[in-house]
Design a protein around this motif. Structure first.
Motif, PDB file in Angstrom:
ATOM      1  N   ASP A 179       0.835  -1.205   0.000  1.00 19.91           N
ATOM      2  CA  ASP A 179       0.000   0.000   0.000  1.00 19.91           C
ATOM      3  C   ASP A 179       0.872   1.259   0.000  1.00 19.91           C
ATOM      4  OD1 ASP A 179      -2.333   1.421  -0.077  1.00 19.91           O
ATOM      5  OD2 ASP A 179      -2.572   1.484   2.103  1.00 19.91           O
ATOM      6  N   GLY A 180       1.846   1.268  -0.933  1.00 16.40           N
ATOM      7  CA  GLY A 180       2.743   2.411  -1.063  1.00 16.40           C
ATOM      8  C   GLY A 180       4.120   2.109  -0.506  1.00 16.40           C
ATOM      9  N   LEU A 181       5.134   2.839  -0.998  1.00 15.85           N
ATOM     10  CA  LEU A 181       6.499   2.558  -0.594  1.00 15.85           C
ATOM     11  C   LEU A 181       7.169   3.693   0.181  1.00 15.85           C
ATOM     12  CD1 LEU A 181       7.887   0.722  -3.766  1.00 15.85           C
ATOM     13  CD2 LEU A 181       7.378  -0.253  -1.530  1.00 15.85           C
ATOM     14  N   GLU A 182       6.464   4.768   0.400  1.00 20.08           N
ATOM     15  CA  GLU A 182       7.074   5.873   1.132  1.00 20.08           C
ATOM     16  C   GLU A 182       7.429   5.432   2.557  1.00 20.08           C
ATOM     17  OE1 GLU A 182       4.877   9.453   1.029  1.00 20.08           O
ATOM     18  OE2 GLU A 182       4.826   9.571  -1.164  1.00 20.08           O
ATOM     19  N   ARG A 183       8.661   5.740   2.933  1.00 21.13           N
ATOM     20  CA  ARG A 183       9.193   5.440   4.260  1.00 21.13           C
ATOM     21  C   ARG A 183       9.271   3.935   4.526  1.00 21.13           C
ATOM     22  NH1 ARG A 183       9.517  10.023   7.127  1.00 21.13           N
ATOM     23  NH2 ARG A 183       9.720   8.883   9.101  1.00 21.13           N
ATOM     24  N   ARG A 184       9.294   3.148   3.463  1.00 20.87           N
ATOM     25  CA  ARG A 184       9.438   1.703   3.631  1.00 20.87           C
ATOM     26  C   ARG A 184      10.907   1.316   3.543  1.00 20.87           C
ATOM     27  NH1 ARG A 184       4.777  -0.818   5.516  1.00 20.87           N
ATOM     28  NH2 ARG A 184       2.963  -0.097   4.345  1.00 20.87           N
ATOM     29  N   GLU A 185      11.246   0.178   4.136  1.00 26.52           N
ATOM     30  CA  GLU A 185      12.595  -0.355   4.065  1.00 26.52           C
ATOM     31  C   GLU A 185      12.555  -1.651   3.248  1.00 26.52           C
ATOM     32  OE1 GLU A 185      14.446  -0.853   7.818  1.00 26.52           O
ATOM     33  OE2 GLU A 185      14.429   1.288   8.315  1.00 26.52           O
ATOM     34  N   VAL A 186      13.337  -1.666   2.179  1.00 30.99           N
ATOM     35  CA  VAL A 186      13.376  -2.821   1.291  1.00 30.99           C
ATOM     36  C   VAL A 186      14.804  -3.351   1.237  1.00 30.99           C
ATOM     37  CG1 VAL A 186      12.991  -3.669  -1.049  1.00 30.99           C
ATOM     38  CG2 VAL A 186      11.463  -1.938  -0.074  1.00 30.99           C
ATOM     39  N   LEU A 187      14.927  -4.642   1.342  1.00 31.34           N
ATOM     40  CA  LEU A 187      16.226  -5.308   1.321  1.00 31.34           C
ATOM     41  C   LEU A 187      16.459  -5.890  -0.073  1.00 31.34           C
ATOM     42  CD1 LEU A 187      17.950  -5.536   3.894  1.00 31.34           C
ATOM     43  CD2 LEU A 187      17.231  -7.917   4.068  1.00 31.34           C
ATOM     44  N   LEU A 188      17.593  -5.561  -0.681  1.00 30.04           N
ATOM     45  CA  LEU A 188      17.975  -6.139  -1.968  1.00 30.04           C
ATOM     46  C   LEU A 188      19.110  -7.121  -1.746  1.00 30.04           C
ATOM     47  CD1 LEU A 188      18.065  -3.115  -4.468  1.00 30.04           C
ATOM     48  CD2 LEU A 188      16.355  -4.914  -4.310  1.00 30.04           C
ATOM     49  N   VAL A 189      18.961  -8.328  -2.254  1.00 29.10           N
ATOM     50  CA  VAL A 189      20.033  -9.320  -2.187  1.00 29.10           C
ATOM     51  C   VAL A 189      20.513  -9.567  -3.604  1.00 29.10           C
ATOM     52  CG1 VAL A 189      20.693 -11.645  -1.520  1.00 29.10           C
ATOM     53  CG2 VAL A 189      19.042 -10.372  -0.147  1.00 29.10           C
ATOM     54  N   GLY A 190      21.759  -9.177  -3.862  1.00 36.85           N
ATOM     55  CA  GLY A 190      22.309  -9.216  -5.205  1.00 36.85           C
ATOM     56  C   GLY A 190      22.604  -7.799  -5.650  1.00 36.85           C
ATOM     57  N   ALA A 191      23.639  -7.635  -6.472  1.00 37.88           N
ATOM     58  CA  ALA A 191      24.010  -6.286  -6.904  1.00 37.88           C
ATOM     59  C   ALA A 191      24.315  -6.258  -8.395  1.00 37.88           C
ATOM     60  CB  ALA A 191      25.213  -5.784  -6.110  1.00 37.88           C
ATOM     61  N   GLY A 192      23.638  -7.103  -9.154  1.00 36.74           N
ATOM     62  CA  GLY A 192      23.817  -7.119 -10.602  1.00 36.74           C
ATOM     63  C   GLY A 192      22.900  -6.124 -11.281  1.00 36.74           C
ATOM     64  N   GLU A 193      22.714  -6.310 -12.575  1.00 32.94           N
ATOM     65  CA  GLU A 193      21.905  -5.374 -13.361  1.00 32.94           C
ATOM     66  C   GLU A 193      20.458  -5.339 -12.888  1.00 32.94           C
ATOM     67  OE1 GLU A 193      20.728  -4.496 -18.052  1.00 32.94           O
ATOM     68  OE2 GLU A 193      21.707  -6.362 -17.478  1.00 32.94           O
ATOM     69  N   THR A 194      19.890  -6.506 -12.597  1.00 33.74           N
ATOM     70  CA  THR A 194      18.498  -6.541 -12.157  1.00 33.74           C
ATOM     71  C   THR A 194      18.327  -5.800 -10.836  1.00 33.74           C
ATOM     72  OG1 THR A 194      18.188  -8.678 -13.248  1.00 33.74           O
ATOM     73  CG2 THR A 194      16.551  -8.039 -11.615  1.00 33.74           C
ATOM     74  N   SER A 195      19.274  -5.987  -9.916  1.00 31.75           N
ATOM     75  CA  SER A 195      19.211  -5.275  -8.635  1.00 31.75           C
ATOM     76  C   SER A 195      19.341  -3.768  -8.833  1.00 31.75           C
ATOM     77  CB  SER A 195      20.322  -5.765  -7.697  1.00 31.75           C
ATOM     78  OG  SER A 195      19.966  -6.982  -7.098  1.00 31.75           O
ATOM     79  N   GLU A 196      20.214  -3.378  -9.723  1.00 32.67           N
ATOM     80  CA  GLU A 196      20.393  -1.948  -9.990  1.00 32.67           C
ATOM     81  C   GLU A 196      19.099  -1.325 -10.516  1.00 32.67           C
ATOM     82  OE1 GLU A 196      23.112   0.986 -12.810  1.00 32.67           O
ATOM     83  OE2 GLU A 196      23.761  -1.060 -12.393  1.00 32.67           O
ATOM     84  N   LEU A 197      18.461  -2.019 -11.453  1.00 37.47           N
ATOM     85  CA  LEU A 197      17.195  -1.519 -11.991  1.00 37.47           C
ATOM     86  C   LEU A 197      16.114  -1.499 -10.910  1.00 37.47           C
ATOM     87  CD1 LEU A 197      17.279  -3.417 -15.398  1.00 37.47           C
ATOM     88  CD2 LEU A 197      17.534  -0.951 -15.076  1.00 37.47           C
ATOM     89  N   ALA A 198      16.110  -2.533 -10.078  1.00 36.09           N
ATOM     90  CA  ALA A 198      15.126  -2.578  -9.002  1.00 36.09           C
ATOM     91  C   ALA A 198      15.365  -1.455  -7.998  1.00 36.09           C
ATOM     92  CB  ALA A 198      15.186  -3.936  -8.301  1.00 36.09           C
TER      93      ALA A 198
END
Length: 446
Positions: A179-198
Motif C-alpha cells: 500500500d505504497g512505498l514511502e518510508r518503507r525499508e526494502v532489502l535487496l540481495v544481489g548487486a547485478g543489473e536486475t538489482s540496480e534496476l530494481a
C-alpha cells in the motif's frame, strides 16, 4: 548442408520450477558450449540464459541428431528424462530460429513486451560464445543481425518508451502489496543489473531505505551509495530481515540462499509482522517451502505475470510496428542464408551434370572408329551443351529463390539429384557455356 537450430524453454512454455533447473550460471556457460560442440557434428553454438528463458542456438549438418543430443544434455542438466522435458521445449530451424531470436532481442518475446534488458542479455550471451570460441560464420551473422534488429526496433518504435522491465514491475508489485512505498525499508540481495534496476525503481517510488547484500562488497557499496541505501554482508541478512518491510532477491546463486528454516526464525523474531518476499532469480534464491511459512507472502518471477497482463495492451500498437521490422530483417537473413544454400547446391548440380556427360562420352568412345580428334571434341562439347541447356532455367530459378523455405527447396534438389555425396563449396560457373552448333567437316574453315 548445415542448418541453424534453436532449442529452448521460456516463461511461455515452462514454469520457473523447470526453467531454474535449466538455467546456466555465468561461470558454467563456457563449459556448456564446449560440451555442445562435442555433440555429434555440431559446428557452432551460442547459449542464452535469463530469468525467463534458456535457449541454445547451434549449427549442425544433421539437425535431427543435434536436436536429440542437445535435448538430452538439457534433460541431464535438469535431472529429468528427455520425454518429460519435451513438452516444454521448442525447436526451430533456419529462418524460424532466426525469427525467434530477432523477436527475443527486440523484446517481443519478453514477459514485459519491449523491455530493453534482453538486448544486453543477448549481447552478453554472444560475447560469452565468442570468448569460448564456439561461434562461426552462421551464428556470427545471425547474432549480429539479431542485435541490429533489436536496436532498430527500439529506435524506430516506442515499444520501450515507458522503460518497463521485470525490475520496475516488481517495484510496482511491492508498492501495491505494501500500500505504497514511502518510508518503507526494502532489502535487496544481489548487486547485478536486475538489482540496480530494481533499486532505481524502488527509489523512484519513494523507498526510504535500501539495504544491499552482496558477496562482492565493493559492488554492494557502490549500488547502495547511488540510491541512498546501505551495504551489508550476507551474514547480516537475518538480522536486517527482522526489520525490513520487503525482500527482493536477484542473485545468480545456483542454490537457494534462504530456506524455510531460515525464514521461520526470522518471522519468529518479527513477532508476527508480515514479510513480503519477491524472488526474481532463476534459479530461485528462496526455497519454495518458504511460501508455507505463516506471515510470509512469497512471489517468484512467474507471479509477476498478473501485473504484466494489466500493462500489455499499452504496447500492442508499437509491438505490431516492431513485428513488421522483424519480418523485414528476416527477409534479409533469408536472402543471405539462401545465397549460402543456393550456390553450393548449384555448383554441385552442375558438377554432377558435367560428370554424367563426361562419363557417357567415355563409355561410347570406342563406337566412333572413324571419328577424328576434332569430331570427338565436338561430341564432348555437344554433351556439355545439352547439360548446360537443361540446367539453364533451373539455374535462373534457383538464383531467384529468396524466402524462408530456401533450405527445404535446396534439400529437395540435392535429394532428387543425389548430390549429398558431391563436395560442398563448388561455385557454379558464370555464365553457363553457350550451346554452339556443330560445324560439318566439309564446310569451309573446318
Amino acid at each position: 548442408m548445415s542448418e541453424v537450430l534453436g532449442i529452448g524453454v521460456s516463461h511461455k512454455t515452462a514454469p520457473v520450477a523447470v526453467r531454474e533447473r535449466l538455467a546456466l550460471t555465468p561461470g558454467s556457460v563456457g563449459e556448456f558450449l564446449r560440451d555442445t560442440l562435442a555433440v555429434g557434428d555440431v559446428q557452432e553454438a551460442v547459449a542464452i540464459s535469463t530469468c525467463n528463458r534458456t535457449e541454445v542456438y547451434v549449427v549442425a549438418r544433421d539437425p535431427v541428431e543435434a536436436e536429440t543430443r542437445v535435448l538430452g544434455m538439457l534433460a541431464r542438466k535438469a535431472g529429468i528424462r528427455p520425454t518429460e522435458l519435451a513438452g516444454s521445449i521448442y525447436a526451430l530451424r533456419n529462418c524460424d530460429a532466426a525469427r525467434h531470436l530477432y523477436r527475443v532481442t527486440s523484446g517481443l518475446e519478453s514477459m514485459i513486451v519491449g523491455e530493453a534488458e534482453v538486448q544486453g542479455q543477448v549481447k552478453r550471451a554472444y560475447d560469452d560464445a565468442l570468448a569460448a570460441k564456439s561461434t562461426g560464420p552462421l551464428t556470427n551473422h545471425l547474432f549480429r543481425a539479431a542485435l541490429a534488429t533489436g536496436k532498430r526496433v527500439r529506435s524506430e518504435t516506442r515499444i520501450g518508451s515507458r522503460r518497463m522491465s521485470v525490475s520496475s514491475v516488481a517495484a510496482a508489485l511491492v508498492s501495491e502489496q505494501l500500500d505504497g512505498l514511502e518510508r518503507r525499508e526494502v532489502l535487496l540481495v544481489g548487486a547485478g543489473e536486475t538489482s540496480e534496476l530494481a533499486a532505481r525503481a524502488l527509489s523512484d517510488h519513494g523507498v526510504e531505505a535500501i539495504f544491499v547484500a552482496n558477496r562482492r562488497r565493493d559492488r554492494a557499496i557502490s549500488l547502495a551509495q547511488r540510491f541512498g541505501g546501505q551495504a551489508m554482508s550476507f551474514d547480516e541478512l537475518p538480522r536486517q530481515l527482522e526489520r525490513a518491510d520487503a525482500l527482493l532477491c536477484t542473485t545468480s546463486s545456483p542454490h537457494p540462499i534462504l530456506t524455510g528454516e531460515d525464514v521461520e526464525a526470522v518471522m519468529e523474531a518479527r513477532g508476527g509482522r508480515p514479510l513480503l518476499i519477491l524472488d526474481l532469480a532463476v534459479p530461485r534464491d528462496v526455497a519454495p517451502e518458504v511460501r508455507d511459512v505463516p506471515g510470509v507472502s512469497l512471489c517468484d518471477i512467474d507471479d509477476l505475470q498478473a501485473v504484466v497482463r494489466r500493462n500489455r495492451s499499452v504496447r500492442q500498437v508499437e509491438a505490431q510496428h516492431a513485428e513488421g521490422i522483424v519480418e523485414e530483417e528476416i527477409q534479409r537473413f533469408a536472402e543471405w542464408l539462401g545465397a549460402l544454400e543456393v550456390m553450393p547446391t548449384l555448383g554441385a548440380l552442375r558438377a554432377r551434370g558435367q560428370a554424367i556427360a563426361e562419363q557417357i562420352v567415355r563409355e561410347n568412345a570406342g563406337r566412333w572408329e572413324s571419328a577424328s580428334e576434332k569430331d570427338l571434341e565436338r561430341v564432348a562439347a555437344l554433351a556439355q551443351a545439352v547439360v548446360n541447356r537443361i540446367l539453364h532455367e533451373p539455374t535462373l530459378r534457383m538464383k531467384n529463390v529468396a524466402d524462408d523455405r530456401v533450405h527445404l527447396r535446396m534439400q529437395v534438389i540435392r535429394d532428387l539429384f543425389g548430390l549429398e555425396d558431391v563436395p560442398e563449396g563448388i561455385e557454379a560457373e558464370e555464365p553457363l557455356a553457350e550451346v554452339r552448333p556443330l560445324r560439318r567437316r566439309n564446310q569451309p574453315g573446318t
